[in-house]
Design a protein around this motif. Sequence first.
Motif, PDB file in Angstrom:
ATOM      1  N   LYS A  65       2.193  10.604  -9.552  1.00 47.66           N
ATOM      2  CA  LYS A  65       1.278  10.652 -10.605  1.00 47.66           C
ATOM      3  C   LYS A  65       0.471  12.041 -10.469  1.00 47.66           C
ATOM      4  N   GLU A  66       0.055  12.392  -9.417  1.00 43.82           N
ATOM      5  CA  GLU A  66      -0.804  13.115  -9.105  1.00 43.82           C
ATOM      6  C   GLU A  66      -0.070  14.654  -9.285  1.00 43.82           C
ATOM      7  N   SER A  67       1.111  14.733  -8.761  1.00 39.11           N
ATOM      8  CA  SER A  67       2.016  15.797  -8.596  1.00 39.11           C
ATOM      9  C   SER A  67       2.595  16.011 -10.134  1.00 39.11           C
ATOM     10  N   ALA A  68       2.132  15.512 -11.184  1.00 37.66           N
ATOM     11  CA  ALA A  68       2.424  15.879 -12.683  1.00 37.66           C
ATOM     12  C   ALA A  68       3.797  15.322 -12.987  1.00 37.66           C
ATOM     13  N   ILE A  69       4.568  14.538 -12.078  1.00 34.54           N
ATOM     14  CA  ILE A  69       5.746  14.077 -12.265  1.00 34.54           C
ATOM     15  C   ILE A  69       5.713  12.876 -13.311  1.00 34.54           C
ATOM     16  N   LYS A  70       6.232  12.734 -14.524  1.00 28.88           N
ATOM     17  CA  LYS A  70       6.649  11.512 -15.107  1.00 28.88           C
ATOM     18  C   LYS A  70       6.898  10.445 -14.378  1.00 28.88           C
ATOM     19  N   ILE A  71       6.405   9.306 -14.382  1.00 23.47           N
ATOM     20  CA  ILE A  71       7.175   7.965 -13.759  1.00 23.47           C
ATOM     21  C   ILE A  71       7.315   7.046 -14.656  1.00 23.47           C
TER      22      ILE A  71
ATOM     23  N   ALA B  39       0.863  -1.257  -0.076  1.00 23.10           N
ATOM     24  CA  ALA B  39       0.001  -0.071  -0.058  1.00 23.10           C
ATOM     25  C   ALA B  39       0.746   1.250   0.068  1.00 23.10           C
ATOM     26  N   GLU B  40       2.034   1.182   0.662  1.00 26.77           N
ATOM     27  CA  GLU B  40       2.906   2.409   0.728  1.00 26.77           C
ATOM     28  C   GLU B  40       3.425   2.905  -0.659  1.00 26.77           C
ATOM     29  N   ILE B  41       3.951   1.804  -1.234  1.00 32.17           N
ATOM     30  CA  ILE B  41       4.662   1.852  -2.800  1.00 32.17           C
ATOM     31  C   ILE B  41       3.236   2.430  -3.668  1.00 32.17           C
ATOM     32  N   LEU B  42       2.131   1.843  -3.454  1.00 29.80           N
ATOM     33  CA  LEU B  42       1.028   2.315  -4.487  1.00 29.80           C
ATOM     34  C   LEU B  42       0.769   3.674  -4.202  1.00 29.80           C
ATOM     35  N   ALA B  43       0.822   3.945  -3.123  1.00 31.61           N
ATOM     36  CA  ALA B  43       0.418   5.545  -2.498  1.00 31.61           C
ATOM     37  C   ALA B  43       1.485   6.406  -3.044  1.00 31.61           C
ATOM     38  N   LEU B  44       2.587   5.850  -3.028  1.00 27.51           N
ATOM     39  CA  LEU B  44       3.871   6.886  -3.689  1.00 27.51           C
ATOM     40  C   LEU B  44       3.572   7.034  -4.853  1.00 27.51           C
ATOM     41  N   LEU B  45       3.440   5.951  -5.473  1.00 25.28           N
ATOM     42  CA  LEU B  45       3.231   6.357  -6.960  1.00 25.28           C
ATOM     43  C   LEU B  45       2.151   7.016  -7.316  1.00 25.28           C
ATOM     44  N   THR B  46       1.019   6.914  -6.832  1.00 25.11           N
ATOM     45  CA  THR B  46      -0.223   7.608  -6.921  1.00 25.11           C
ATOM     46  C   THR B  46       0.065   9.052  -6.753  1.00 25.11           C
ATOM     47  N   PHE B  47       0.629   9.472  -5.524  1.00 17.43           N
ATOM     48  CA  PHE B  47       1.130  10.899  -5.321  1.00 17.43           C
ATOM     49  C   PHE B  47       1.986  11.319  -6.426  1.00 17.43           C
TER      50      PHE B  47
END
Length: 221
Positions: free
Chosen positions: A95-101, A85-93
């Motif tokens: 993504k929502e910050s408009a950073i390319k991942i 859940a921590e990693i998924l939350a980090l990726l979502t954060f």
Amino acid sequence: MMKAIIFDFDGTLANTLPLCFEAFRQVFKTFDNKNLTDDEIKAMFGPSETGIIRNNLLHAHKEEAIEYYYEKYSELHKNLVEGNAEILALLTFLKESAIKIGIFTGKAKRSLDISLHALKMDGLFDVIITGDDVLRPKPDSEGLVKALTLIGVDNFEAIYVGDSDADIVAGLQADVYTIGVQWLPETQTAQFSEQPNAILNSVAQFKPLWLANNFLRTKAL
């Protein structure tokens, strides 16, 4: 200002190493009657799963063994890999910050797709480079450079995150800010032979680093 974060996958975004070890172990036991340890399997890492089997399996039916690997990888995934859940939350954060991942992994696309779907990570990434997409696997930086080219980001605007010596060498070779992580139960490298720009021991350490824009060269956390 950092514009992109590229992640390794196995041991970095998901605790899939035990699954990889077990699927390979069953392949080599079934086809070569060999009982391989985790360290023996890890020593083969570099090429994708198909490359590992083609390069190391003695049995003549290599394509059949490759199919067997994917069968076991898919079959065992639910029992051997838990979502984080921590990693998924980090990726979502991010993504929502408009950073390319993105992802740059030595895995083949077929096994990565199985894991992304199972872990509900489908559609999160702006770029994905797998072992199928490169001629020179890690520690060569070919795939990382290719990922940045595809999303139009310069090396000084990018971060690469991985858990193995090969990841660190690839990141440093590409001259991106390179983070070594040891935040999952199973990682490929307990102690990095090359010094990354930062080392993180927990997922929770990443967000404050990002928010502070604290990407100084050579920093262990």
